[in-house]
Design a protein around this motif. Structure first.
Motif, PDB file in Angstrom:
ATOM      1  N   ARG A   5     -35.609   5.146 -18.927  1.00  0.00           N
ATOM      2  CA  ARG A   5     -34.426   5.101 -19.796  1.00  0.00           C
ATOM      3  C   ARG A   5     -33.634   6.358 -19.466  1.00  0.00           C
ATOM      4  NH1 ARG A   5     -32.888   6.354 -25.558  1.00  0.00           N
ATOM      5  NH2 ARG A   5     -34.900   7.362 -25.758  1.00  0.00           N
ATOM      6  N   VAL A   6     -32.465   6.155 -18.878  1.00  0.00           N
ATOM      7  CA  VAL A   6     -31.631   7.249 -18.388  1.00  0.00           C
ATOM      8  C   VAL A   6     -30.374   7.339 -19.247  1.00  0.00           C
ATOM      9  CG1 VAL A   6     -30.385   8.146 -16.382  1.00  0.00           C
ATOM     10  CG2 VAL A   6     -32.491   6.837 -16.044  1.00  0.00           C
ATOM     11  N   GLU A   7     -30.058   8.549 -19.698  1.00  0.00           N
ATOM     12  CA  GLU A   7     -28.835   8.791 -20.466  1.00  0.00           C
ATOM     13  C   GLU A   7     -27.801   9.406 -19.534  1.00  0.00           C
ATOM     14  OE1 GLU A   7     -28.378  10.528 -24.733  1.00  0.00           O
ATOM     15  OE2 GLU A   7     -28.346  12.204 -23.324  1.00  0.00           O
ATOM     16  N   ILE A   8     -26.588   8.832 -19.566  1.00  0.00           N
ATOM     17  CA  ILE A   8     -25.502   9.314 -18.718  1.00  0.00           C
ATOM     18  C   ILE A   8     -24.361   9.741 -19.635  1.00  0.00           C
ATOM     19  CG2 ILE A   8     -23.929   8.741 -16.834  1.00  0.00           C
ATOM     20  CD1 ILE A   8     -26.032   6.363 -16.308  1.00  0.00           C
ATOM     21  N   GLU A   9     -24.056  11.033 -19.602  1.00  0.00           N
ATOM     22  CA  GLU A   9     -22.988  11.559 -20.448  1.00  0.00           C
ATOM     23  C   GLU A   9     -21.674  11.515 -19.671  1.00  0.00           C
ATOM     24  OE1 GLU A   9     -21.651  15.679 -22.716  1.00  0.00           O
ATOM     25  OE2 GLU A   9     -23.656  15.544 -21.835  1.00  0.00           O
ATOM     26  N   LEU A  10     -20.707  10.789 -20.235  1.00  0.00           N
ATOM     27  CA  LEU A  10     -19.361  10.704 -19.675  1.00  0.00           C
ATOM     28  C   LEU A  10     -18.446  11.514 -20.582  1.00  0.00           C
ATOM     29  CD1 LEU A  10     -19.324   6.853 -18.982  1.00  0.00           C
ATOM     30  CD2 LEU A  10     -20.111   8.695 -17.466  1.00  0.00           C
ATOM     31  N   GLU A  11     -17.187  11.652 -20.211  1.00  0.00           N
ATOM     32  CA  GLU A  11     -16.253  12.433 -21.027  1.00  0.00           C
ATOM     33  C   GLU A  11     -16.120  11.896 -22.441  1.00  0.00           C
ATOM     34  OE1 GLU A  11     -12.399  13.536 -19.632  1.00  0.00           O
ATOM     35  OE2 GLU A  11     -13.190  14.061 -17.656  1.00  0.00           O
ATOM     36  N   LEU A  14     -21.475   8.091 -24.273  1.00  0.00           N
ATOM     37  CA  LEU A  14     -22.800   8.114 -23.658  1.00  0.00           C
ATOM     38  C   LEU A  14     -23.136   6.696 -23.255  1.00  0.00           C
ATOM     39  CD1 LEU A  14     -24.926  10.300 -26.103  1.00  0.00           C
ATOM     40  CD2 LEU A  14     -24.194  10.904 -23.799  1.00  0.00           C
ATOM     41  N   VAL A  15     -23.711   6.531 -22.082  1.00  0.00           N
ATOM     42  CA  VAL A  15     -24.195   5.219 -21.662  1.00  0.00           C
ATOM     43  C   VAL A  15     -25.661   5.366 -21.280  1.00  0.00           C
ATOM     44  CG1 VAL A  15     -21.947   4.354 -20.907  1.00  0.00           C
ATOM     45  CG2 VAL A  15     -23.396   5.521 -19.276  1.00  0.00           C
ATOM     46  N   ALA A  41     -13.526   1.533 -12.431  1.00  0.00           N
ATOM     47  CA  ALA A  41     -13.439   2.813 -11.725  1.00  0.00           C
ATOM     48  C   ALA A  41     -14.539   3.684 -12.304  1.00  0.00           C
ATOM     49  CB  ALA A  41     -12.080   3.455 -11.933  1.00  0.00           C
ATOM     50  N   SER A  42     -15.496   4.031 -11.490  1.00  0.00           N
ATOM     51  CA  SER A  42     -16.655   4.777 -11.977  1.00  0.00           C
ATOM     52  C   SER A  42     -16.222   6.118 -12.565  1.00  0.00           C
ATOM     53  CB  SER A  42     -17.654   5.000 -10.847  1.00  0.00           C
ATOM     54  OG  SER A  42     -18.858   5.496 -11.341  1.00  0.00           O
ATOM     55  N   PRO A  43     -16.509   6.362 -13.863  1.00  0.00           N
ATOM     56  CA  PRO A  43     -16.086   7.609 -14.501  1.00  0.00           C
ATOM     57  C   PRO A  43     -16.933   8.800 -14.050  1.00  0.00           C
ATOM     58  CG  PRO A  43     -17.351   6.277 -16.032  1.00  0.00           C
ATOM     59  CD  PRO A  43     -17.200   5.473 -14.781  1.00  0.00           C
ATOM     60  N   ALA A  44     -16.380   9.990 -14.224  1.00  0.00           N
ATOM     61  CA  ALA A  44     -17.111  11.209 -13.881  1.00  0.00           C
ATOM     62  C   ALA A  44     -18.307  11.369 -14.807  1.00  0.00           C
ATOM     63  CB  ALA A  44     -16.189  12.413 -14.002  1.00  0.00           C
ATOM     64  N   GLN A  45     -19.427  11.722 -14.225  1.00  0.00           N
ATOM     65  CA  GLN A  45     -20.651  11.928 -14.990  1.00  0.00           C
ATOM     66  C   GLN A  45     -20.814  13.420 -15.258  1.00  0.00           C
ATOM     67  OE1 GLN A  45     -23.708  10.225 -12.527  1.00  0.00           O
ATOM     68  NE2 GLN A  45     -22.468   8.417 -12.150  1.00  0.00           N
ATOM     69  N   LEU A  46     -20.892  13.778 -16.537  1.00  0.00           N
ATOM     70  CA  LEU A  46     -21.060  15.180 -16.897  1.00  0.00           C
ATOM     71  C   LEU A  46     -22.521  15.605 -16.796  1.00  0.00           C
ATOM     72  CD1 LEU A  46     -18.674  15.333 -19.987  1.00  0.00           C
ATOM     73  CD2 LEU A  46     -18.168  15.826 -17.598  1.00  0.00           C
ATOM     74  N   GLU A  47     -23.422  14.708 -17.224  1.00  0.00           N
ATOM     75  CA  GLU A  47     -24.849  15.010 -17.173  1.00  0.00           C
ATOM     76  C   GLU A  47     -25.638  13.706 -17.127  1.00  0.00           C
ATOM     77  OE1 GLU A  47     -28.181  17.533 -19.686  1.00  0.00           O
ATOM     78  OE2 GLU A  47     -26.063  17.802 -20.116  1.00  0.00           O
ATOM     79  N   VAL A  48     -26.718  13.710 -16.364  1.00  0.00           N
ATOM     80  CA  VAL A  48     -27.617  12.553 -16.258  1.00  0.00           C
ATOM     81  C   VAL A  48     -29.025  13.045 -16.559  1.00  0.00           C
ATOM     82  CG1 VAL A  48     -28.536  10.756 -14.748  1.00  0.00           C
ATOM     83  CG2 VAL A  48     -26.148  11.466 -14.509  1.00  0.00           C
ATOM     84  N   SER A  49     -29.686  12.397 -17.532  1.00  0.00           N
ATOM     85  CA  SER A  49     -31.009  12.843 -17.963  1.00  0.00           C
ATOM     86  C   SER A  49     -31.959  11.657 -18.099  1.00  0.00           C
ATOM     87  CB  SER A  49     -30.933  13.527 -19.330  1.00  0.00           C
ATOM     88  OG  SER A  49     -29.994  14.556 -19.330  1.00  0.00           O
TER      89      SER A  49
END
Length: 69
Positions: A5-11, A14-15, A41-49
């Motif tokens: 389970r991966v959390e992807i922080e966008l501007e 969260l996805v 359009a793939s958004p910028a990823q701030l952090e992936v955890s």
């Protein structure tokens, strides 16, 4: 094999990505391709955890909670 389970922080949001991979590194490597397929359009990823990692067995899964505003 593991279920991640991966959390992807966008501007602006969260996805979460649920992905099967052999290693943590492979799980991270799949993030970009899934983001490209999901978003126009793939958004910028701030952090992936990686939030959770489970052995892939019958019945393995995650409950993902959402909160209403």
């Amino acid at each position: 094999m593991y279920l991640y389970r991966v959390e992807i922080e966008l501007e602006e949001q969260l996805v979460y990505l649920i992905v099967v991979a052999e290693t943590d590194e492979k799980a991270f490597s799949y993030v970009d391709s899934h983001m490209d397929r999901h978003f126009l359009a793939s958004p910028a990823q701030l952090e992936v955890s990686i939030l959770e990692k489970k052995r892939l067995d019958k019945g393995a899964g995650y409950v993902i909670e959402t909160h209403r505003k």
